[in-house]
Design a protein around this motif. Structure first.
Motif, PDB file in Angstrom:
ATOM      1  N   ARG A   1      57.990 -33.997  26.583  1.00 28.85           N
ATOM      2  CA  ARG A   1      57.213 -32.814  26.208  1.00 28.85           C
ATOM      3  C   ARG A   1      56.888 -32.834  24.705  1.00 28.85           C
ATOM      4  NH1 ARG A   1      60.788 -29.488  27.209  1.00 28.85           N
ATOM      5  NH2 ARG A   1      60.497 -29.538  29.470  1.00 28.85           N
ATOM      6  N   ALA A   2      57.890 -33.250  23.895  1.00 29.20           N
ATOM      7  CA  ALA A   2      57.650 -33.312  22.451  1.00 29.20           C
ATOM      8  C   ALA A   2      56.589 -34.359  22.108  1.00 29.20           C
ATOM      9  CB  ALA A   2      58.951 -33.637  21.712  1.00 29.20           C
ATOM     10  N   ARG A   3      56.638 -35.507  22.809  1.00 32.43           N
ATOM     11  CA  ARG A   3      55.627 -36.532  22.562  1.00 32.43           C
ATOM     12  C   ARG A   3      54.245 -36.048  22.983  1.00 32.43           C
ATOM     13  NH1 ARG A   3      57.495 -42.195  24.935  1.00 32.43           N
ATOM     14  NH2 ARG A   3      55.427 -42.707  24.108  1.00 32.43           N
ATOM     15  N   ARG A   4      54.191 -35.311  24.088  1.00 36.03           N
ATOM     16  CA  ARG A   4      52.907 -34.773  24.533  1.00 36.03           C
ATOM     17  C   ARG A   4      52.363 -33.768  23.522  1.00 36.03           C
ATOM     18  NH1 ARG A   4      54.572 -32.350  28.795  1.00 36.03           N
ATOM     19  NH2 ARG A   4      54.657 -34.261  30.059  1.00 36.03           N
TER      20      ARG A   4
ATOM     21  N   ALA B   1      49.002 -34.072  21.224  1.00 36.26           N
ATOM     22  CA  ALA B   1      47.973 -33.032  21.178  1.00 36.26           C
ATOM     23  C   ALA B   1      47.717 -32.567  19.745  1.00 36.26           C
ATOM     24  CB  ALA B   1      48.389 -31.849  22.059  1.00 36.26           C
ATOM     25  N   THR B   2      48.816 -32.439  18.964  1.00 32.12           N
ATOM     26  CA  THR B   2      48.664 -32.034  17.564  1.00 32.12           C
ATOM     27  C   THR B   2      47.895 -33.077  16.774  1.00 32.12           C
ATOM     28  OG1 THR B   2      50.754 -30.803  17.678  1.00 32.12           O
ATOM     29  CG2 THR B   2      49.918 -31.366  15.492  1.00 32.12           C
TER      30      THR B   2
ATOM     31  N   ARG C   1      44.272 -32.828  17.643  1.00 27.87           N
ATOM     32  CA  ARG C   1      43.625 -31.698  16.955  1.00 27.87           C
ATOM     33  C   ARG C   1      43.405 -32.014  15.476  1.00 27.87           C
ATOM     34  NH1 ARG C   1      47.086 -28.631  20.345  1.00 27.87           N
ATOM     35  NH2 ARG C   1      48.645 -28.511  18.688  1.00 27.87           N
ATOM     36  N   ALA C   2      44.440 -32.635  14.852  1.00 28.40           N
ATOM     37  CA  ALA C   2      44.296 -32.990  13.435  1.00 28.40           C
ATOM     38  C   ALA C   2      43.174 -34.006  13.244  1.00 28.40           C
ATOM     39  CB  ALA C   2      45.615 -33.552  12.901  1.00 28.40           C
ATOM     40  N   GLY C   3      43.075 -34.962  14.173  1.00 28.20           N
ATOM     41  CA  GLY C   3      42.000 -35.939  14.083  1.00 28.20           C
ATOM     42  C   GLY C   3      40.631 -35.302  14.236  1.00 28.20           C
TER      43      GLY C   3
END
Length: 411
Positions: A176-179, A183-184, A187-189
Motif C-alpha cells: 500500500r505504501a509503495r502504491r 501515486a505521489t 502527481r509530482a511528475g
C-alpha cells in the motif's frame, strides 16, 4: 486452498504424506492383530470412509488463509472427519496416531480459540486410547508424552500462524505504501511537467505573441504616414511567427531551444541580442572568460544552456514590456566554478521588495521572474534581482559548473 508460499506448500505436502503413511500402517496393524473378526468389514469400511473424507475435504473445502475466518463448510468437514476418527479409534486403536495430521490441520488453519480446544480433545482421545489398550503396569509416558508433544506442536503452530499473519499485514502495508508513493510521484511528475510547460510557453509563445502585438500596433500607427516602416514591422512580426512555430515544434519534441540547435550558448545569446534590438531599444552582448590553470571550463549540459537562454529571453521580455529602457546588455561570464549571466537595463527600475497593489494577483503579474528562478534552481544555480526605482535593473543568474558536469555524467 492454493498455497503461494513454497515453504508452506512443502509443509502441507509433508503432512498429507504423513497422514497416508500413518493411516496405511494403522490399517495394516489392524489386519495383522484384529483381522478376521466379526466386525472386520465394518472397520475396513470405516478406514475407507475416513480416508475418503480426508481427501475430499482437502479438495472440496480448502483451508482458509492464516488469519482469515474459516468457512462453515470447512468447519463442518473438520468436525465430521474428527468424529469419524474418534469412532475409528474406539474400534481400531491402531488409528490413534492419525491424530497428528488432524492436529496440524486444525491448529494450522483455525484461529487459536478453536484450534487449542480441538487439540486438547484430540490429545485426550489419544491418551484414553493408549490407556485402554495398555497391558500390565501403566506406563507413565502413555499419559504424559501425548499431551507434552501436543502442547509443543500446538505452541509452535500457533506461533507460526500469528507470525505469518503479522508478516502478511506488513507486506500489505508495504504494498500500500509503495502504491501511495507511486501515486505521489506521478502527481509530482504531472505538476512538474505542467510547470515546465507553463514556463516554456511563457518564454516562447507568450513572449513572441507580445512582440507581435507591439510590432503590429506600431505598424498600424504608421500605416498611412510611413508604409516602409509599417512593412518593416510586419516583416519582423512574420519572423517572430516563424521562430515561434519552430519553438513550438521543438517544445512538442522536448528539444533544446531553436537558437541552441544552430549556435553555441554565446552565439545564441548574441543572436537574441541582435533580434531584440530595434527602434527605441539597443541590446548588446558581451562574453568574458577567466582562464584557469587547467584550461577553460568545458561545455555546459544542454539543459543548463537552455535555462540560461530562456532566462535571457524572459529578462529581455520584461525590459521590453515594463522597463521603458533604451539600452540593455547581456553579459555571459565564465568563472572558475560557475557560469553567470547578467541582463542589465537603464529603464525605470522598481522596488523588488514592494508588495503588489491590492487585487493584483501573481497570475496577473505574470510568470517572468518566478519562471526564471525555477529554471536557475533546476540547474543547481541561483537568480538575483537588483533594482532601484529610476536607476534600472540587473538580473543575474549563476549556475555552478562542477554540479552541471556531474549532472551530465550521471544522466
Amino acid at each position: 486452498m492454493e498455497h503461494t508460499d513454497p515453504d508452506e506448500r512443502w509443509l502441507v505436502a509433508t503432512v498429507h504424506a504423513a497422514f497416508v503413511l500413518l493411516l496405511g500402517s494403522s490399517f495394516v496393524r489392524f489386519l495383522m492383530r484384529d483381522g478376521g473378526g466379526a466386525h472386520t468389514g465394518w472397520v475396513v469400511a470405516l478406514f475407507a470412509a475416513f480416508f475418503l473424507l480426508y481427501v475430499l475435504g482437502r479438495v472440496l473445502t480448502p483451508a482458509p488463509r492464516p488469519g482469515a475466518a474459516p468457512t462453515a463448510r470447512h468447519l463442518v468437514w473438520l468436525g465430521t472427519v474428527s468424529a469419524v476418527w474418534a469412532v475409528l479409534v474406539v474400534v481400531a486403536p491402531s488409528a490413534t496416531w492419525c491424530a497428528m495430521p488432524l492436529l496440524f490441520v486444525g491448529v494450522h488453519t483455525l484461529p487459536p480459540r478453536i484450534a487449542v480446544p480441538l487439540a486438547a480433545v484430540l490429545t485426550a482421545l489419544v491418551v484414553a486410547s493408549e490407556i485402554r489398550v495398555a497391558h500390565g503396569t501403566l506406563n507413565p509416558n502413555m499419559v504424559v508424552a501425548p499431551p507434552a508433544v501436543a502442547a509443543v506442536a500446538t505452541a509452535v503452530l500457533v506461533h507460526l500462524q500469528r507470525q505469518s499473519v503479522r508478516q502478511r499485514v506488513l507486506i500489505d502495508d508495504l504494498v500500500r505504501a509503495r502504491r501511495d508513493l507511486a501515486a505521489t510521484e506521478r502527481r509530482a511528475g504531472v505538476l512538474a511537467e505542467r510547470q515546465r510547460l507553463s514556463t516554456e510557453i511563457h518564454d516562447t509563445l507568450a513572449q513572441g505573441l507580445s512582440s507581435q502585438r507591439m510590432l503590429l500596433q506600431a505598424a498600424e500607427r504608421v500605416w498611412e504616414s510611413d508604409p516602409e516602416a509599417a512593412r518593416a514591422h510586419l516583416g519582423k512580426a512574420a519572423g517572430i511567427t516563424s521562430r515561434g512555430l519552430t519553438e513550438v515544434r521543438r517544445l512538442v519534441h522536448d528539444l533544446a531551444p531553436a537558437d541552441l540547435a544552430e549556435h553555441s550558448l554565446p552565439g545564441a545569446l548574441a543572436a537574441l541580442a541582435e533580434r531584440e534590438s530595434g527602434p527605441g531599444l539597443t541590446v548588446e552582448f558581451k562574453e568574458f572568460r577567466e582562464f584557469r590553470l587547467d584550461g577553460t571550463p568545458g561545455p555546459l549540459p544542454e539543459r543548463s544552456e537552455a535555462a540560461l537562454l530562456r532566462i535571457a529571453q524572459g529578462a529581455l521580455a520584461n525590459v521590453r514590456e515594463h522597463a521603458a529602457a533604451t539600452r540593455a546588455a547581456l553579459t555571459l561570464t565564465w568563472l572558475d566554478d560557475q557560469v553567470s549571466l547578467d541582463v542589465a537595463d537603464n529603464g525605470r527600475g522598481f522596488d523588488p521588495t514592494a508588495v503588489p497593489p491590492t487585487g493584483v494577483s501573481d497570475r496577473a503579474r505574470g510568470h517572468g521572474l518566478p519562471a526564471m528562478r525555477i529554471r536557475a534552481r533546476q540547474s543547481g544555480g541561483t537568480l538575483t534581482v537588483e533594482s532601484t526605482p529610476g536607476e534600472g535593473t540587473v538580473v543575474s543568474a549563476a549556475i555552478p559548473v562542477s554540479s552541471n558536469i556531474l549532472e551530465e555524467q550521471v544522466s
